[in-house]
Each structure stands twice: as structure tokens, then as C-alpha cells.
Motif scaffolding. Structure first.
Motif, PDB file in Angstrom:
ATOM      1  N   VAL A  34      25.139 -66.962  21.721  1.00  0.00           N
ATOM      2  CA  VAL A  34      25.237 -65.527  21.429  1.00  0.00           C
ATOM      3  C   VAL A  34      23.899 -65.067  20.859  1.00  0.00           C
ATOM      4  N   SER A  35      23.651 -63.763  20.925  1.00  0.00           N
ATOM      5  CA  SER A  35      22.541 -63.179  20.173  1.00  0.00           C
ATOM      6  C   SER A  35      23.128 -62.272  19.107  1.00  0.00           C
ATOM      7  N   VAL A  36      22.453 -62.200  17.965  1.00  0.00           N
ATOM      8  CA  VAL A  36      22.957 -61.408  16.841  1.00  0.00           C
ATOM      9  C   VAL A  36      21.825 -60.555  16.277  1.00  0.00           C
ATOM     10  N   ARG A  37      22.188 -59.351  15.837  1.00  0.00           N
ATOM     11  CA  ARG A  37      21.217 -58.359  15.384  1.00  0.00           C
ATOM     12  C   ARG A  37      21.686 -57.789  14.053  1.00  0.00           C
ATOM     13  N   LEU A  58      33.531 -65.830  23.802  1.00  0.00           N
ATOM     14  CA  LEU A  58      32.439 -64.930  23.416  1.00  0.00           C
ATOM     15  C   LEU A  58      31.083 -65.410  23.924  1.00  0.00           C
ATOM     16  N   ASN A  59      31.091 -66.411  24.784  1.00  0.00           N
ATOM     17  CA  ASN A  59      29.846 -66.979  25.286  1.00  0.00           C
ATOM     18  C   ASN A  59      29.003 -65.909  25.990  1.00  0.00           C
ATOM     19  N   GLY A  60      27.740 -65.789  25.578  1.00  0.00           N
ATOM     20  CA  GLY A  60      26.829 -64.846  26.193  1.00  0.00           C
ATOM     21  C   GLY A  60      26.840 -63.450  25.608  1.00  0.00           C
ATOM     22  N   GLU A  61      27.671 -63.206  24.593  1.00  0.00           N
ATOM     23  CA  GLU A  61      27.789 -61.876  24.011  1.00  0.00           C
ATOM     24  C   GLU A  61      26.693 -61.625  22.970  1.00  0.00           C
ATOM     25  N   ALA A  62      26.551 -60.367  22.591  1.00  0.00           N
ATOM     26  CA  ALA A  62      25.654 -59.962  21.507  1.00  0.00           C
ATOM     27  C   ALA A  62      26.476 -59.267  20.432  1.00  0.00           C
ATOM     28  N   PHE A  63      26.074 -59.417  19.173  1.00  0.00           N
ATOM     29  CA  PHE A  63      26.805 -58.826  18.058  1.00  0.00           C
ATOM     30  C   PHE A  63      25.855 -58.217  17.041  1.00  0.00           C
ATOM     31  N   ASN A  64      26.244 -57.056  16.534  1.00  0.00           N
ATOM     32  CA  ASN A  64      25.570 -56.422  15.402  1.00  0.00           C
ATOM     33  C   ASN A  64      26.273 -56.794  14.109  1.00  0.00           C
TER      34      ASN A  64
END
Length: 364
Positions: free
Chosen positions: A184-187, A250-256
Motif C-alpha cells: 500500500v502507499s500512505v500519505r 487492500l493490496n495496491g490501495e492508497a490511504f490518507n
């Protein structure tokens, strides 16, 4: 907590000598993880990494993420169960004086971590940490969502947007086709908390000035940011890491990860709160405004509805608690507390206790 998913696991933190990297490393140790670190240097003096004596608690490797081969060799040697990638050039102002270095670290450094990780043969969860500044900021009143456009007028923002594009591309080109890897990527928005001594950052600049009995120089007092204590996004990173280890949903998702939309405060409000906790004399002017500096966004906030829905993640601290956590940490350090590791562990424990009292799902 986090379903004991990190206990006994090999967890790699890149950028572990930095502010957020030090906090997450200590929390992971508290969770029973075997923590490994990769960074090119200890970034400041003083530094959270040294104050907490983290070099004695984890296995640390001095490697620059811009150096692909030694980085890859180290990652393949560690064989981590989790990677939290935080290594970055984190200062907007520095991106103006060193644009190429910023892009090399933030963009190509991320690529080097991804490229090494795709060669792992064991199961591994990758949590790729970028920044809220990856969004093309048009200064609207709404919080940016994970599907909103990426970009940036300054080099720092562009480097983070480019990193996000490449994270997405690496996932679809390689990661999703490997059954042993999930990512995942997270911001997150602007984080504050004890132990940050970076240059050209609001709270460290403030503390440096006020400990010398000098006024702090600021750029844009009316600028708003999604201020949050460092433990807030870290709880989100650890939560999403747990979810990804337990399920590929949730594989490949992005989250704030950020504060509630109604808790966005200006630079001036943050300084006023620190001043109140720092017990400054009211007979002296403690803030000066600098003019004619580089471009920075005036309004920026995030929508965290996706993390709320999929992770049941919620922030814990209100504004007053956040400022109290931050100011008290520095106060203890500058007034001679000889056990800042213990004090930091107690702040983590207090944070967890507050989360438990509010029955937040991620704490279970």
C-alpha cells in the motif's frame, strides 16, 4: 494491539534515524518486533535516534537509498516480513536548493526499495510512505481524496507525486503478480511531536529559538495544515500493515491519514498553543514574520474517509492533547530528563490508553 501481527517479525524501517522513523522503530520494539533500519546518516544534532539510543535497540545499516546495489543487497540479506519505507528528503525549502538530490532520494530512492523488494522470495508487506503534498494543490476547501490528481508546483511535492506514480506502476507491473508480496502507499499531513530537530520546520524552529530566548521566524502565519501528532499517522501505518498481512483485500490501495476535517489549524494557532505550554513571558514578542520566500501552499487538508471505512482508523488526540504531548516532550528534554526513552515509551502508552478509552478498533 494490531492483533500481535508484529510480534517476533523482522521489520525493516528505511529512514529509521529520522523523526518519524525513530518513533515507529521504538513502537515496533514495544510490539515485540525485530527491527532493522536503513538510512544514510543521522540527520540532525541532536536527533531522536540518538536521544532514544535506538542504535542499541535495533540492527542499523548506514546505506543511502540512492545507491541501488548496496540497498538491494541489504534488503535481500535482512529478508523482512514488513518494510516501512520512510527514507526521504523531507523539507520543502531544501528542494529549492537541492532539486536533483531531492528527486534522487524521494523518487529514485523509492524505486530502488521497490525494485529490491520485488526480488524477495518470502512473504513481505510493503508500506510505502509519501506525503500529503503529493496532491496537486488547488487550495480548495475540501480534503484531498486518494483518487485526486497528483502533482506539485515545488520540487518536493513533485518528487512525492512522482514516487506515488511509480509505486502505482510497480504494483501493477510486478507486485500484484507475486503472491508473496502485498503493498500500500500512505500519505499523511504535517506531523509534529517531540524529537524533531529538522531545519525549516515549524515546531523545531520554534523550539530552537525559544530555548535561546529568541523569537521564531515564520513564513506564512495564516497557512493551514492538517497538523497531527506523529503517533497518529504511525498508528495508521501499523494498522494498514496489519490488515495487509492478514488479507490481500487492500493490496495496491492508497490511504490518507490526517486529523478530522474540522481540526485544521493555522501556523499562528500552533505557535500560540506551544507558547502557552512553554510558559513564555507575555512581555516579549516571540514571533516574527519573514517575507519574500519560496512558494508554499496556503491551504491543504486530507479526506481520511477511506481509512475510516476500511481500517476503522480514527485519530486519538485532540488539538490541545497534541500540543501538550509535543511541548512536554521538548520541555522534559531541555530541562534535564535523563530517561527520554522511558518518557517516550510512556507517551506511546498514554496514547494507547486514550485509544482504548475511545474503543478505537485498531487498538484491539
Amino acid at each position: 494491539m494490531f492483533n500481535n501481527i508484529y510480534k517476533g517479525k523482522r521489520v525493516l524501517v528505511t529512514g529509521n534515524t529520522g523523526f518519524k522513523g525513530s518513533w515507529i522503530s521504538l513502537w515496533l520494539k514495544e510490539l515485540g518486533a525485530q527491527v532493522f533500519g536503513i538510512s544514510n546518516a543521522v540527520p540532525t544534532e541532536p536527533a531522536m535516534f540518538n536521544v532514544l539510543a535506538l542504535g542499541d535497540l535495533i540492527e542499523h545499516h548506514f546505506i543511502d537509498v540512492r545507491d541501488a546495489k548496496p540497498l538491494s543487497d541489504c534488503i535481500l540479506q535482512i529478508q523482512p516480513d514488513f518494510i516501512f519505507h520512510l527514507a526521504a528528503q523531507p523539507i520543502v525549502g531544501t528542494s529549492y536548493s537541492d532539486p536533483v538530490g531531492t528527486i534522487a532520494t524521494n523518487t529514485m530512492g523509492t524505486v530502488h526499495v521497490l525494485d529490491a523488494a520485488r526480488n524477495l522470495s518470502k512473504n513481505c508487506v510493503l508500506v510505502m510512505i509519501t506525503s500529503d503534498k503529493c496532491y496537486e494543490n488547488v487550495e480548495w476547501l475540501y480534503g484531498y481524496r486518494e483518487v485526486d490528481r497528483l502533482g506539485g508546483k515545488d520540487i518536493y511535492s513533485a518528487s512525492k507525486a512522482a514516487a506515488e506514480v511509480l509505486i502505482y506502476s510497480y504494483f501493477h507491473s510486478f507486485i500484484k503478480h507475486k503472491s508473496n508480496l502485498r503493498m500500500v502507499s500512505v500519505r499523511a499531513g504535517n506531523v509534529i511531536g517531540g524529537g524533531d530537530w529538522a531545519e525549516k520546520r515549524l515546531v523545531p524552529d520554534c523550539i530552537r529559538a525559544w530555548t535561546k530566548e529568541e523569537p521564531v521566524v515564520i513564513r506564512h502565519p495564516a497557512s493551514t495544515r492538517p497538523w497531527q501528532h506523529v503517533l497518529e499517522p504511525i498508528s495508521g501505518y501499523l494498522s494498514v500493515g496489519q490488515h495487509l498481512a492478514e488479507s490481500e483485500k487492500l493490496n495496491g490501495e492508497a490511504f490518507n491519514f490526517g486529523p478530522p476535517s474540522d481540526q485544521v489549524f493555522s501556523v499562528k494557532e500552533v505557535l500560540d498553543a506551544i507558547a502557552l505550554n512553554w510558559k513564555l513571558s507575555t512581555s516579549k514578542e516571540w514571533v516574527k514574520v519573514e517575507t519574500g520566500t519560496f512558494h508554499e501552499a496556503g491551504l491543504l487538508k486530507l479526506s481520511c474517509e477511506k481509512a475510516n471505512f476500511h481500517l476503522q482508523w480514527r485519530p486519538v488526540l485532540d488539538f490541545d492533547q497534541m500540543m501538550s504531548f509535543t511541548s512536554s516532550w521538548y520541555w522534559e528534554y531541555y530541562h534535564g530528563n535523563q530517561d527520554m526513552t522511558g518518557y517516550t515509551q510512556r507517551q506511546i502508552a498514554t496514547y494507547i490508553s486514550l485509544a482504548e478509552k475511545r474503543n478505537l478498533a485498531w487498538i484491539q
